[in-house]
Design an enzyme around this catalytic site. Structure first.
Site, short mmCIF file in Angstrom:
data_model
loop_
_atom_site.label_atom_id
_atom_site.label_comp_id
_atom_site.label_asym_id
_atom_site.label_seq_id
_atom_site.Cartn_x
_atom_site.Cartn_y
_atom_site.Cartn_z
N GLU A 1 -2.06 2.13 2.65
CA GLU A 1 -2.86 2.90 1.67
C GLU A 1 -4.22 2.87 1.80
O GLU A 1 -4.83 3.22 3.08
CB GLU A 1 -2.52 2.61 0.21
N THR B 1 -4.64 5.47 6.27
CA THR B 1 -3.50 5.75 7.12
C THR B 1 -3.68 5.99 8.53
O THR B 1 -4.60 6.03 8.85
CB THR B 1 -2.64 6.84 6.28
N GLU C 1 -0.09 0.29 -2.10
CA GLU C 1 0.56 1.69 -2.24
C GLU C 1 0.75 1.88 -3.62
O GLU C 1 1.15 3.03 -4.06
CB GLU C 1 1.97 1.72 -1.55
N ARG D 1 9.12 4.48 2.77
CA ARG D 1 8.11 4.45 1.85
C ARG D 1 8.29 3.17 1.06
O ARG D 1 9.34 2.59 0.82
CB ARG D 1 8.13 5.47 0.82
#
Length: 555
Positions: free
Chosen positions: A395, A375, A412, A88
């Site tokens: 995103e 996504t 993001e 992430r």
């Protein structure tokens, strides 16, 4: 004779993709072909997944890529263990809690927050790829880049979904000339069927193929990322060389819970996928979902009730476990889940869907994040039985709209909750330097009673990802549907006080029966991009969402 041949070809095309050796499924056929190519060269499921991630950077730039991040679950057939890697994105050191507050101290409108430098997090996918390859890869690092390099260099055809999203973001791009240079023809977005060549991205991929992950986070590419963020016409900010150098992926324990005779495993925080999906499954487990079946309004009502309660807990307690205490064990504690399930009735709906108090929870305020639909997901299984399930993202459509060295930079950071405090209490998903924003990405692997993998699945769709995966799991595990049919089941979500159901489906036709159970029901567009592989008695079956351009291919 010709008609008969055409009929036979159509019949074969409609069949699921069976494979003794392995299978892949991705949201774009070109990415699936890249994964298939790697399997045929003797690559592992990990190799195939990484090749698909790179190919999607090229052909599905609106959704994911090396300028973003992701989560991967991996079943290692040799050890029988499941591993997860958190790639992430992270907020740079310059990020402050008030990052998305205006001069008046109020949260910015989303349309002002996401375009430009302010929303860009430190990308994680190349570090994730480095870890995946070191642990589970078989082929040489550089070979995994070749399909994507070829697509970027030789060109590819713009798909319908890409063209549609280019039209959507077109009004923003007066401030983003680098994006226009790649994806526009003259003064307008490229149309479906037109060709994109991206030599800058091909060159970037060649550098990383030769120099490893360091060639992304430092050198020419690293400098381009920092300069692009700092030099943005919209919301310039600092994402420094130190931020890039400091980025690390995190090995996390998979979050698993039994559901009937199965074991369902997913990604832990900062993903909210596993906790929310597993909690919802636990809430409906006491009901005879098999007997109710997919044509029962009551069955869908029960899913909707679990959804309301599960998402309420998600909004209050989930965040980056490096910054806030996330009560994962408490959220999935059998007694707690049972107490939440006890709130659900087959005959009526709850008046409110409020968060509970799971064991170990700290005082928090429920607050919505700004995660939007976007996504991509892809899955791979190889001939040895290794299984990869990865969700990857930049995103929203085309991320921050910024391009560095041919690839899209993510937005993001807008997945954080914009207001750090609500009603005098701290928000779990508030912005902080070095923090990872909350995500709904839900890569999932399911084990059967024999301990072997029976299903790997995941989806695109922002916060709706959780519900897309939930309905697919119920479809396969409760209703006994083949994976492809389960992916094609109607989608369900919520909006305000209403239940949203996918228009033009059997679920939409049940609106009156659902409404009779106490909720406003609205039929609307709820598209999805699910991808899966399933183990059957005849071998591995790849499946792709019938709503998408996705494709499943065998080795």
């Amino acid at each position: 004779m010709i008609r008969k041949l055409i009929g036979l070809l159509a019949l074969f095309a409609a069949q699921p993709v069976l494979a003794d050796g392995g299978a892949v499924s991705a949201a774009d056929p070109r990415a699936a072909e890249a994964g298939q190519e790697i399997l045929r060269q003797g690559g592992s499921a990990a190799d195939a997944a990484m090749a698909m991630m790179l190919a999607l950077t090229v052909v599905e730039p609106q959704s994911s890529g090396i300028g973003g991040g992701g989560f991967i679950l991996y079943h290692d057939a040799k050890t029988g263990r499941i591993g997860t890697i958190d790639g992430r994105e992270k907020a740079p050191a310059s990020a402050k809690p008030e990052l998305f507050l205006g001069a008046d101290g109020k949260p910015l409108p989303f349309i002002q927050a996401f375009p430009g430098g302010k929303s860009v997090g430190v990308p994680g996918n190349i570090r994730l790829m480095e870890r995946v390859h070191a642990r589970w890869g078989k082929l040489a690092w550089g070979k995994l880049f070749q399909p994507a390099i070829k697509l970027a260099e030789d060109g590819y055809t713009v798909s319908g979904p890409t063209a549609a999203l280019l039209r959507t973001v077109a009004p923003l791009w007066k401030d983003f000339p680098a994006a226009r240079a790649i994806y526009w023809d003259g003064d307008r977005p490229k149309a479906e069927g037109s060709t994109v060549k991206n030599p800058a991205l091909a060159a970037t991929l060649r550098r990383i193929a030769k120099g490893g992950a360091r060639a992304f986070y430092a050198g020419q590419t690293g400098r381009a990322i920092t300069a692009t963020v700092a030099g943005s016409t919209r919301s310039p900010t600092q994402l420094t060389a130190a931020d890039l150098a400091a980025y690390k992926v995190v090995d996390r324990a998979a979050v698993c819970r039994p559901y009937r005779q199965y074991k369902v495993c997913g990604m832990g925080p900062p993903s909210s996928g596993a906790t929310t999906v597993l909690q919802m499954l636990g809430m409906i487990e006491r009901f005879d979902m098999k007997a109710l079946g997919p044509d029962s309004p009551v069955g869908w009502h029960l899913i909707a009730e679990a959804m309301g309660l599960g998402y309420a807990d998600r909004e209050k307690y989930l965040g980056d476990p490096g910054f806030v205490k996330v009560p994962v064990a408490g959220l999935l504690d059998p007694a707690y889940v049972k107490s939440r399930s006890a709130l659900i009735s087959e005959k009526t709906s709850l008046a409110k869907y409020e968060a509970g108090t799971p064991p170990g929870a700290e005082a928090r305020t429920a607050a919505l994040s700004s995660e939007v639909a976007g996504t991509t997901h892809f899955v791979a299984v190889d001939g040895s039985g290794n299984v990869a399930s990865m969700t990857s993202t930049v995103e929203g459509p085309f991320g921050s709209q910024l391009i560095a060295e041919g690839f899209v930079l993510n937005n993001e950071l807008t997945d954080f909750t914009f207001a750090p405090v609500k009603d005098g209490a701290p928000v779990a998903n508030a912005v902080a330097a070095g923090k990872r924003p909350l995500s709904s990405m839900s890569p999932t692997i399911v084990y059967g009673p024999d301990g072997k993998v029976v299903l790997a699945v995941g989806s695109a769709g922002g916060k709706r990802i959780i519900m897309h995966v939930m309905k697919a799991l119920v479809g396969v595990l409760d209703w006994g549907l083949p994976a492809k049919n389960a992916l094609g089941l109607p989608n369900i979500y919520f909006g305000g006080d209403a239940i949203l159901v996918e228009q033009g489906t059997k679920l939409s036709a049940m609106s009156n029966e659902l409404a009779a159970l106490g909720r406003t029901v609205v039929s609307t567009d709820l598209g999805s991009k699910l991808n899966a592989v399933e183990r059957t008695s005849k071998g591995w079956v790849g499946a792709a969402d019938p709503r998408s351009k996705g494709e499943a291919l065998s080795e």
